[in-house]
Design a protein around this motif. Structure first.
Motif, PDB file in Angstrom:
ATOM      1  N   PHE A  53     -88.506  17.731  58.159  1.00  0.00           N
ATOM      2  CA  PHE A  53     -87.643  18.724  57.515  1.00  0.00           C
ATOM      3  C   PHE A  53     -88.045  18.907  56.060  1.00  0.00           C
ATOM      4  O   PHE A  53     -88.797  18.113  55.484  1.00  0.00           O
ATOM      5  CB  PHE A  53     -86.166  18.323  57.619  1.00  0.00           C
ATOM      6  N   HIS A  54     -87.513  19.972  55.461  1.00  0.00           N
ATOM      7  CA  HIS A  54     -87.738  20.289  54.054  1.00  0.00           C
ATOM      8  C   HIS A  54     -86.422  20.149  53.293  1.00  0.00           C
ATOM      9  O   HIS A  54     -85.343  20.330  53.865  1.00  0.00           O
ATOM     10  CB  HIS A  54     -88.262  21.715  53.884  1.00  0.00           C
ATOM     11  N   MET A  55     -86.534  19.866  52.015  1.00  0.00           N
ATOM     12  CA  MET A  55     -85.349  19.741  51.169  1.00  0.00           C
ATOM     13  C   MET A  55     -85.612  20.393  49.816  1.00  0.00           C
ATOM     14  O   MET A  55     -86.705  20.283  49.252  1.00  0.00           O
ATOM     15  CB  MET A  55     -84.997  18.271  50.949  1.00  0.00           C
ATOM     16  N   VAL A  56     -84.611  21.072  49.278  1.00  0.00           N
ATOM     17  CA  VAL A  56     -84.601  21.520  47.892  1.00  0.00           C
ATOM     18  C   VAL A  56     -83.333  20.964  47.265  1.00  0.00           C
ATOM     19  O   VAL A  56     -82.229  21.173  47.794  1.00  0.00           O
ATOM     20  CB  VAL A  56     -84.639  23.049  47.771  1.00  0.00           C
ATOM     21  N   ALA A  57     -83.478  20.234  46.164  1.00  0.00           N
ATOM     22  CA  ALA A  57     -82.332  19.583  45.529  1.00  0.00           C
ATOM     23  C   ALA A  57     -82.353  19.863  44.031  1.00  0.00           C
ATOM     24  O   ALA A  57     -83.413  20.058  43.425  1.00  0.00           O
ATOM     25  CB  ALA A  57     -82.351  18.081  45.784  1.00  0.00           C
TER      26      ALA A  57
END
Length: 460
Positions: free
Chosen positions: A449-453
């Protein structure tokens, strides 16, 4: 005669004023005991409120930080467990620190993040010996560089996976540290972890109901710092080892075992894909790590390899796999300040410190890291995973920072969170949590999965 009377009157007034001043200067504590007094100077130092005596023998200051996080996740297979977006108070820390004499220091640090009270540091420290420091209480063990570097000074929002459970964190214990010129050395004896009320209940129940002894841990570290004379550069060459018996800070039903688990990314995603579950019949765990790090002006780099050898009791039941479990992981990371800022290294703590901004309006830092962890060994299939993380930080002042991170996480088929998470599809095309039933399609298996935080951070 008039002059004599006038002189006596002046003397009487002076004695009265002196007596009044002496009376005004006397103070008593709550038990009626006369106490010494010393005026304090109060000032702001780099955004920190400090109260200090003129002779600098007494100093009291606050260390407060707030980290507000938000994250969104995308790209995982639609048949797998969904990952919830969200926001949280990652840290709400309040610490009081005091230098009560030139040799004695004390600290209490607690965290209120998301309404949960957690003790971080409770420290008593003595520095009366040349180049030596003795410390007792609850604090970080000197093991991993990335773990010992404050959360305020991490180039990326979260530490690498190996910092979470592949090595010690905070524990109750005593520690001796030596630092002079190019060498840093540390050795400590530690007991259980002190985190929250649940952990304390476990310790008390294991003691009260079962009479179990506290498992001792011995942690030692040495760091070579050959560039100690330079203000623009540093080189950190470190190695550490920690031998640990099973502790009583676990559920009484899990005593005598160890469990290693970690999240891939931010704490907002609560799923721990990599998880060995409880490994029973453990004799001791032997952690080891090797580190190379440093900086040159605005450039900072870090790398480390960590291994955990879990040794099983020789008299464990016959059906137990007694082979040594060898779990391991590591990371490489670099960051750079774009507008003339400088990285800082703390030789006395063998860790990184607050950056110096290059412009009056602040500075911008770019960061990148690769990290991995493998929990598959000796009959234990806890899963393995890797992360590719990129970040940008905007330092508006010494105390305020905005961060934005992107991360891609790639886990194998065994990273199923103790059998609770979908990791692939079976021969019929149905999602399955059983790694042995996974039929790879196009070479894919495991949760990716990908994450932007994002984070807003203030320290004061």
């Amino acid at each position: 005669m008039k002059k004599l009377i006038l002189s006596m009157a002046c003397l009487g007034l002076s004695l009265t004023a002196y007596a009044q001043n002496e009376k005004d200067s006397v103070r008593y504590d709550q038990y009626g005991i006369k106490v010494d007094r010393k005026p304090l100077q109060t000032e702001e130092r780099n955004g920190i409120l400090v109260m200090e005596s003129k002779d600098s023998n007494y100093k009291l200051w606050f260390d407060i930080r707030v980290h507000v996080d938000a994250a969104t996740f995308f790209g995982q297979d639609k048949d797998y467990d969904p990952i919830g977006d969200g926001a949280s108070i990652r840290r709400a820390r309040f610490a009081v620190k005091g230098q009560v004499t030139p040799e004695w220091y004390g600290e209490v640090d607690v965290n209120f993040a998301n309404g949960v009270l957690e003790l971080k540091d409770a420290i008593v420290r003595y520095t009366g010996f040349n180049d030596w420091e003795l410390q007792a209480g609850n604090f970080k063990e000197n093991f991993q560089l990335t773990r010992n570097t404050s959360s305020r000074y991490q180039p990326l929002m979260e530490r690498p996976m190996v910092a979470n459970n592949l090595g010690p964190n905070r524990s109750v214990g005593v520690n001796a540290k030596y630092q002079k010129k190019w060498i840093f050395a540390s050795y400590g004896v530690f007991f259980h972890a002190v985190e929250d009320s649940e952990t304390r209940t476990y310790v008390e129940d294991n003691n009260k109901d079962y009479g179990r002894k506290e498992g001792l841990a011995h942690t030692a570290k040495v760091v070579f710092q050959p560039l100690y004379k330079s203000s623009d550069a540093s080189l950190h060459l470190g190695a550490a080892v920690s031998r640990r018996k099973p502790s009583t800070d676990v559920d009484p039903g899990e005593y005598g075992g160890v469990r290693i688990s970690t999240r891939n990314a931010t704490s907002i995603n609560r799923k721990k894909y990599l998880d060995t579950d409880v490994i029973p019949n453990v004799n001791f765990s032997l952690y080891s790590t090797y580190e190379i790090a440093g900086h040159y002006k605005g450039l900072r780099f870090e790398s480390a390899y960590v291994q955990d050898d879990v040794h099983i009791l020789k008299d464990a039941p016959a059906n137990v796999n007694k082979s040594v479990k060898k779990f391991h992981g590591g990371y490489v990371m670099a960051s750079y300040l774009l507008f003339g800022g400088k990285q800082k290294y703390d030789y006395n703590g063998a860790k990184f410190n607050q950056v110096k901004r290059g412009r009056s309006w602040g500075d911008i830092e770019l960061a990148a890291r690769y990290d991995y962890m493998d929990l598959n060994s000796g009959g234990v299939l806890g899963g393995s995973g890797e992360n590719y993380t990129f970040g940008i930080n905007y330092y508006t002042s010494k105390n305020v920072r905005f961060s934005l991170d992107y991360q891609y996480s790639n886990n194998d088929r065994y990273a199923n969170g103790k059998g609770k998470l979908f990791v692939g599809h079976d021969v019929n095309g149905n999602p399955t949590k059983d790694p042995s039933q996974v039929v790879e399609a196009d070479g894919k298996a495991g949760v990716d999965f990908h994450m932007v935080a994002a984070r807003i951070q203030i320290d004061f």
